[in-house]
Enzyme design. Structure first.
Site, mmCIF file in Angstrom:
data_model
loop_
_atom_site.group_PDB
_atom_site.id
_atom_site.type_symbol
_atom_site.label_atom_id
_atom_site.label_comp_id
_atom_site.label_asym_id
_atom_site.label_seq_id
_atom_site.Cartn_x
_atom_site.Cartn_y
_atom_site.Cartn_z
ATOM 1 N N LYS A 122 -9.823 2.076 -2.267
ATOM 2 C CA LYS A 122 -9.310 1.739 -0.914
ATOM 3 C C LYS A 122 -11.052 1.865 0.044
ATOM 4 C CE LYS A 122 -6.991 0.843 3.944
ATOM 5 N NZ LYS A 122 -5.443 1.300 4.574
ATOM 6 N N GLU A 148 1.220 -0.785 -0.236
ATOM 7 C CA GLU A 148 0.183 -0.106 -0.092
ATOM 8 C C GLU A 148 0.882 1.462 0.168
ATOM 9 O OE1 GLU A 148 -2.226 0.328 3.559
ATOM 10 O OE2 GLU A 148 -3.350 2.036 3.735
ATOM 11 N N CYS A 199 -4.934 -3.164 2.630
ATOM 12 C CA CYS A 199 -5.018 -3.341 4.186
ATOM 13 C C CYS A 199 -5.992 -3.670 4.977
ATOM 14 C CB CYS A 199 -3.589 -2.235 4.393
ATOM 15 S SG CYS A 199 -2.715 -2.109 6.157
HETATM 16 C C1 ACM Z 1 -3.966 0.175 7.751
HETATM 17 O O1 ACM Z 1 -4.919 -0.369 6.670
HETATM 18 N N1 ACM Z 1 -3.263 0.793 6.681
HETATM 19 C C2 ACM Z 1 -3.181 -0.211 8.378
#
Ligand code: ACM
Length: 264
Positions: A111, A40, A145
């Site tokens: 995301k 990420e 993530c």
């Molecule tokens: C995250 O979602 N970077 C912990």
């Protein structure tokens, strides 16, 4: 089907997009694979203090520096790549990852579940969970993530036919690597969690990232898990079509046995 997949782990430097792209390029030297996954926000670092800082490292998904470098690498190396980056689209900032294929096609995931102070700086992703074809038509679902803690994310991708979940991460909580064993097992999919390493400090903000990037089978077996600090790429050969079989016993099917009436 034989398919060489890779997981990359390294420490990006905050705000240093050129340096980070260069580091990823160096890590890929001599690597022969069909699909390699990077963390990420691999191009930018993670610990932002303001939207202006985020904007200073943001890129267009199709014309930015990341797209340009990885399009070239994808073609030259005949490999698909997944890379986390800061996306600027329609004047909005997203924590995104892109899948770049050897034929030049680029697919973007934004995301969905933002973590902690990401909520101050990024828009919640609006792309939804989509399955894309990587090199040789292998079906890949992108997660980022913190999406891991919502089982719906991996389940949605698996129901849409993903054979491999690419999970670009900047993990700070201690549970994800173990939890992904269940995500792989319950969905009978391969998963590749590419996490970053190191500590990042920005003013009074600080995060420590847990490394331990891993590749898991459809039965949740750990093919490989890195240590907390190494910077490397690990390659292994898998058969992605194994993920098309959801059988658990001769009487049980992980998807066929779902009791949708009771899940409302
Ligand atoms: C995250 O979602 N970077 C912990």
């Amino acid at each position: 089907m034989k398919y060489r997949v890779g997981v990359a782990q390294f420490q990006p430097n905050l705000f240093e997009v050129d340096e980070n792209l260069n580091k990823m390029n160096q890590l890929l030297k001599g690597i022969k694979a069909d699909l390699v996954v990077f963390p990420e926000l691999a191009t930018s670092g993670y610990v932002f203090g303001s939207k202006e800082e985020v904007r200073s490292v943001a890129e267009d998904a199709y014309t930015g520096k990341t797209a340009l470098l990885f399009s070239r690498l994808a073609k030259a190396n005949n490999c698909s790549y997944v890379v986390g980056f800061v996306e600027l689209n329609d004047d909005k900032l997203y924590n995104s990852s892109m899948l770049i294929n050897p034929d030049g096609k680029i697919f973007v995931y934004r995301k969905t579940h933002l973590f902690y102070e990401e909520k101050l700086f990024f828009e919640p992703g609006n792309s939804g969970f989509n399955v894309f074809e990587a090199k040789d038509g292998v079906k890949v679902g992108l997660m980022i993530c913190f999406d891991w803690i919502f089982p719906e994310a991996a389940r949605t991708l698996a129901l849409k036919g993903a054979q491999i979940i690419t999970h670009s991460a900047n993990l700070v909580l201690p549970w994800c690597q173990q939890a992904m064993i269940t995500r792989s097992l319950e969905n009978r999919i391969f998963s590749i969690t590419s996490n970053r390493t190191g500590e990042e400090i920005n003013g009074d903000k600080k995060q420590f990232f847990t490394g331990m990037s891993q590749i898991l089978t459809t039965k949740g077996e750990i093919i490989h898990r890195m240590n907390q600090t190494e910077e490397s790429i690990y390659i292994t050969e898998i058969d992605p079509t194994l993920a098309d079989d959801k059988t658990i016993t001769e009487y049980n099917d992980a998807f066929g046995d779902r009791r949708l009436d009771f899940y409302k």
